[in-house]
Design an enzyme around this catalytic site. Structure first.
Site, PDB file in Angstrom:
ATOM      1  N   ASP A 253       0.874  -1.170   0.000  1.00 37.13           N
ATOM      2  CA  ASP A 253       0.000   0.000   0.000  1.00 37.13           C
ATOM      3  C   ASP A 253       0.913   1.221   0.000  1.00 37.13           C
ATOM      4  O   ASP A 253       2.135   1.089  -0.077  1.00 37.13           O
ATOM      5  CB  ASP A 253      -0.941  -0.016   1.204  1.00 37.13           C
ATOM      6  CG  ASP A 253      -2.270   0.673   0.909  1.00 37.13           C
ATOM      7  OD1 ASP A 253      -2.276   1.916   0.812  1.00 37.13           O
ATOM      8  OD2 ASP A 253      -3.279  -0.022   0.774  1.00 37.13           O
ATOM      9  N   HIS A 307      -2.968   3.999  -3.852  1.00 39.65           N
ATOM     10  CA  HIS A 307      -2.376   3.263  -2.730  1.00 39.65           C
ATOM     11  C   HIS A 307      -0.966   2.780  -3.084  1.00 39.65           C
ATOM     12  O   HIS A 307      -0.583   1.642  -2.794  1.00 39.65           O
ATOM     13  CB  HIS A 307      -3.256   2.080  -2.330  1.00 39.65           C
ATOM     14  CG  HIS A 307      -4.582   2.488  -1.757  1.00 39.65           C
ATOM     15  ND1 HIS A 307      -4.734   2.935  -0.461  1.00 39.65           N
ATOM     16  CD2 HIS A 307      -5.821   2.530  -2.321  1.00 39.65           C
ATOM     17  CE1 HIS A 307      -6.012   3.222  -0.244  1.00 39.65           C
ATOM     18  NE2 HIS A 307      -6.692   2.999  -1.362  1.00 39.65           N
ATOM     19  N   GLU A 378     -10.122   3.508  -5.176  1.00 37.41           N
ATOM     20  CA  GLU A 378      -9.830   4.832  -4.619  1.00 37.41           C
ATOM     21  C   GLU A 378      -8.763   5.609  -5.392  1.00 37.41           C
ATOM     22  O   GLU A 378      -7.937   6.317  -4.814  1.00 37.41           O
ATOM     23  CB  GLU A 378      -9.434   4.710  -3.137  1.00 37.41           C
ATOM     24  CG  GLU A 378     -10.570   4.159  -2.288  1.00 37.41           C
ATOM     25  CD  GLU A 378     -10.261   4.138  -0.809  1.00 37.41           C
ATOM     26  OE1 GLU A 378     -11.201   4.272  -0.011  1.00 37.41           O
ATOM     27  OE2 GLU A 378      -9.081   3.973  -0.429  1.00 37.41           O
TER      28      GLU A 378
END
Length: 592
Positions: A253, A307, A378
Site C-alpha cells: 500500500d 495506494h 480509490e
C-alpha cells in the site's frame, strides 16, 4: 474487655480448622436435552461424573451437528454414545491416488491432525484406553491444483464395535481429505479427570459435506503494520480450522512495500519500514507452502494505481523518472483518500518496465495459474490532475481534464498492466481481481474491463445493488460486505463493530451463477501481531460457516457451536476474543 492474646490465637486457630473446607475437585454434570448441554442444579461434589457428562464431551455429540464448525452442508448424523481412547492407538491406512506428493500431503495432514488432538488434552494425554481407532483415507483424483474449481467435498463414516473404531474418509482430492480430517478432529475432544487428561470420540457418525461457495477468504493487510510470519501462520491455522480456503494477502500500500523483489530490490529497500520488516522470497515460499498444506491458496494483492507511495519513490534517483506521484504530499486530503499519499504514474513508460520485472518475480514464487489481485480502488483524480507531467501527456493524446478523461487514463493503465502480466505468464487465462471502484460502475465497466478476465471484489454495504448489477452483466463477484465483513470497523471514526452474529447473518444473493463467494477483511491501520488474533477470531469463523454451508438458519441456532469453536481456537494457540461470560458458555440457552 479485650480477650487475652492467647485466647485470641486459640479462637482464630479453631475458626481456621472449622473453615477448612474440602479442596477436592468437584464437577458440574451435563446432559444433552433438545440440542443443549444442560448443567445440573447442584455440583456433583466429591464424586467423578461419567466422562460423557463433562461439558465439552457432551458438546461433541449434542444436537444434530455436535460441535462441528462449519456446519456440514449435507447429511449429518452423530451418535450420542462416547468412547475414550489414546492417540497412540490411532492408526492410518492411506489409499491416495496420484504421486508421492499427493501421498506426502495426506501424511502431513495426519500429522497436523494428531498435533491438534494433543492440544485437546493440553499436550499430555495421560489417560490410557484399550480402544483402537483405524482411520482409512481414500482419494480418487490425482489433481493437486488448488483453485476455485477444486473439489473439496468429502464423506466420513465412523462406526465402532467393542474396543474397535473404524473411520472411513473418502474424498475426490487431497484437499477434501484434509477437510475430512479437520471434521474428524471436531468429533473428538479432550477431557480432564483428577488432574489427568484424555480424549473422547463419538461412537458413530456419518457426514456428507462440501462447500457451498468456492471462494472463502480472509484478507490480511501487511502494509499498514507489518505482520511477522508466525502471526500470519496462526491466522492460516485458524482458517484451516474453519475451512476457509483463500488467504488474500494485501501486501503493499502507500504506507510500505515489504515484499522483496530480487529483480527490483529498490521496492523493499525504499518501501519497507525496516530491514527486519521484509518478506524475503524464502519467507513467501514458506507461507505459500504452509497455506497449501492447509487447503488454502494465497492470492497476492499488489495495489495500484492508487495506494502506491513508499516503495515507488526512488525512480528519479535511479534515472527512471517519477514512478509514483503525490508521494507523501500535503495537505494529504487534496491528493489522496488516506495518508500517506501516492499514486502510480501512468505517463512514465519506465513504470511498466519495473512492473514487468516485479511480475516476473511474482510468477517465480506463485504458480502460473495463480490469481492476481491488482487493487484498483480509490484512484484520486486530483492527484493526477495536479501533476504537470501527467496532464501534458494526456493533452498529447487529445484528452482533457474531466472525470471521463481521467477514467480513460485509468482504463489505459489497466489494459497495459493486464497485457504486461499476460506476456510474462505466457497466456491470457489467469483471472485478475479488482476492487469495486469508479471504473466498475455498471454504466461503464464493459468499456474498460473484460468480464472473462476480471473478477470484481465489491466492498459496498449489504443494501447496495452494485454486486447484483455486475452479476446481471455477467461479471464474477466476490463479496467483502463493508458493513458486515470489515473486521477493522468499530475501532475508528463512526464505523460500527460487527459482532460475530452480524457477520454470520450476512447472506449472499441467490440466483446468480457468478457469485464466487466472500471474504472478511482485516485492514491493518489499527492491528499488529499483538492484537491480530482477537480482532479476527472468532468473527472470521462466523463468516466461514456462512460461505461453507450457507445455512438457512440464523446465528441463534449456531450459538452453542460458535462458543465451542472459539474454545477450540484458543486450545490451538489462537487468541480469539471472548464473546460471552463463561457462565453463558456453561449454561446453554440462558444468554441467547
Amino acid at each position: 474487655m479485650p480477650l487475652p492474646i492467647t485466647w485470641m490465637l486459640c479462637f482464630l486457630f479453631a475458626f481456621s480448622v472449622n473453615a477448612d473446607y474440602s479442596t477436592q475437585d468437584w464437577w458440574w454434570s451435563y446432559t444433552c436435552n433438545n440440542g443443549q448441554c444442560i448443567r445440573s442444579n447442584d455440583p456433583n461434589v466429591n464424586s467423578t461424573p461419567a466422562v460423557q457428562n463433562l461439558l465439552n464431551v457432551c458438546r461433541i455429540s449434542c444436537g444434530q451437528y455436535g460441535s462441528l464448525w462449519p456446519q456440514p452442508s449435507g447429511h449429518t448424523a452423530i451418535s450420542s454414545r462416547i468412547l475414550t481412547f489414546h492417540p497412540s492407538k490411532m492408526y492410518f491406512d492411506l489409499n491416495i491416488v496420484g504421486n508421492k506428493i499427493a501421498n506426502d500431503f495426506v501424511v502431513t495432514s495426519t500429522n497436523i491432525f494428531l498435533n491438534n488432538l494433543f492440544t485437546e488434552c493440553e499436550g499430555n494425554c495421560s489417560i490410557r484406553s484399550n480402544t483402537e481407532i483405524e482411520v482409512s483415507i481414500k482419494t480418487t483424483s490425482p489433481d493437486l491444483s488448488l483453485t476455485w474449481r477444486t473439489d473439496e467435498g468429502y464423506t466420513i463414516a465412523l462406526s465402532s464395535g467393542g474396543n474397535q473404531v473404524s473411520v472411513e474418509i473418502e474424498a475426490a482430492t487431497v484437499f477434501g481429505a484434509r477437510h475430512g480430517l479437520e471434521t474428524l478432529s471436531q468429533l473428538i475432544t479432550g477431557y480432564e479427570l483428577n488432574g489427568r487428561h484424555g480424549l473422547a470420540i463419538v461412537s458413530h457418525a456419518r457426514i456428507s459435506d462440501k462447500p457451498f461457495y468456492s471462494h472463502r477468504g480472509l484478507l490480511l493487510d501487511t502494509s499498514r503494520n507489518f505482520l511477522p510470519l508466525n502471526a500470519i501462520k496462526r491466522t492460516l491455522d485458524g482458517m484451516a480450522a474453519s475451512k476457509l480456503n483463500v488467504f488474500h494477502w494485501h501486501a503493499t500500500d502507500s504506507h510500505s512495500f515489504p515484499l522483496e523483489s530480487p529483480r527490483v530490490p529498490q521496492l523493499s529497500r525504499f518501501g519497507a519500514y525496516s530491514a527486519k520488516e521484509v518478506y524475503h522470497p524464502t519467507d513467501i515460499a514458506e507461507l505459500i507452502s504452509y497455506a497449501y498444506q492447509r487447503g488454502i491458496q494465497v492470492i497476492l494483492e499488489l495495489d495500484g494505481p492508487a495506494h502506491a507511495g513508499y516503495g515507488w519513490q526512488w525512480g528519479s534517483e535511479f534515472g527512471l523518472g517519477d514512478l509514483a506521484v503525490c508521494v507523501n504530499q500535503q495537505p494529504w486530503r487534496d491528493y489522496c483518500i488516506q495518508p500517506p499519499c501516492g499514486q502510480l504514474n501512468p505517463s512514465n513508460p519506465n513504470l511498466f518496465k519495473v512492473m514487468k520485472d516485479l511480475f516476473r518475480d511474482v510468477i517465480d514464487l506463485f504458480s502460473h495459474g495463480s490469481v492476481l489481485h491488482l487493487g484498483g480502488d480509490e484512484v484520486f483524480f486530483p492527484c493526477w490532475n495536479s501533476t504537470e507531467e501527467i496532464v501534458d501527456w494526456m493533452q498529447k493524446q487529445g484528452l482533457g481534464r474531466s472525470v471521463t478523461d481521467f477514467l480513460e487514463v485509468w482504463g489505459q493503465y489497466q489494459e497495459t498492466v493486464l497485457k504486461l502480466w499476460d506476456e510474462q505468464v505466457g497466456h491470457d487465462r489467469t483471472p485478475i481481481m479488482l476492487w469495486s471502484s469508479h471504473l466498475t460502475d455498471p454504466l461503464i465497466i464493459e468499456r474498460y474491463l473484460d468480464k472473462d478476465r476480471y473478477i470484481i471484489e465489491t466492498w459496498v454495504d449489504k443494501s447496495d445493488e452494485l454486486p447484483q448489477l455486475l452479476l446481471s452483466k455477467g461479471y464474477r463477484v466476490i463479496f467483502a460486505t463493508k458493513n458486515a465483513w470489515y473486521l477493522d470497523h468499530g475501532f475508528w471514526g463512526s464505523t460500527a463493530y460487527y459482532k460475530w452474529n452480524v457477520v454470520y447473518d450476512n447472506r449472499l444473493p441467490f440466483g446468480f451463477k457468478g457469485v464466487l463467494g466472500g471474504e472478511v477483511a482485516m485492514w491493518g491501520e489499527l492491528v499488529d501481531e499483538f492484537s491480530l488474533d482477537a480482532k479476527v477470531w472468532p468473527r472470521a469463523a462466523a463468516m466461514a460457516e456462512r460461505v461453507w454451508s450457507n445455512p438457512d438458519t440464523s446465528s441463534l441456532a449456531a450459538q452453542n457451536r460458535m462458543l465451542e469453536q472459539r474454545e477450540r481456537l484458543v486450545r490451538r494457540s489462537i487468541n480469539a476474543e471472548a464473546i460471552t461470560p463463561e457462565w453463558c458458555y456453561q449454561n446453554d440457552g440462558y444468554c441467547s
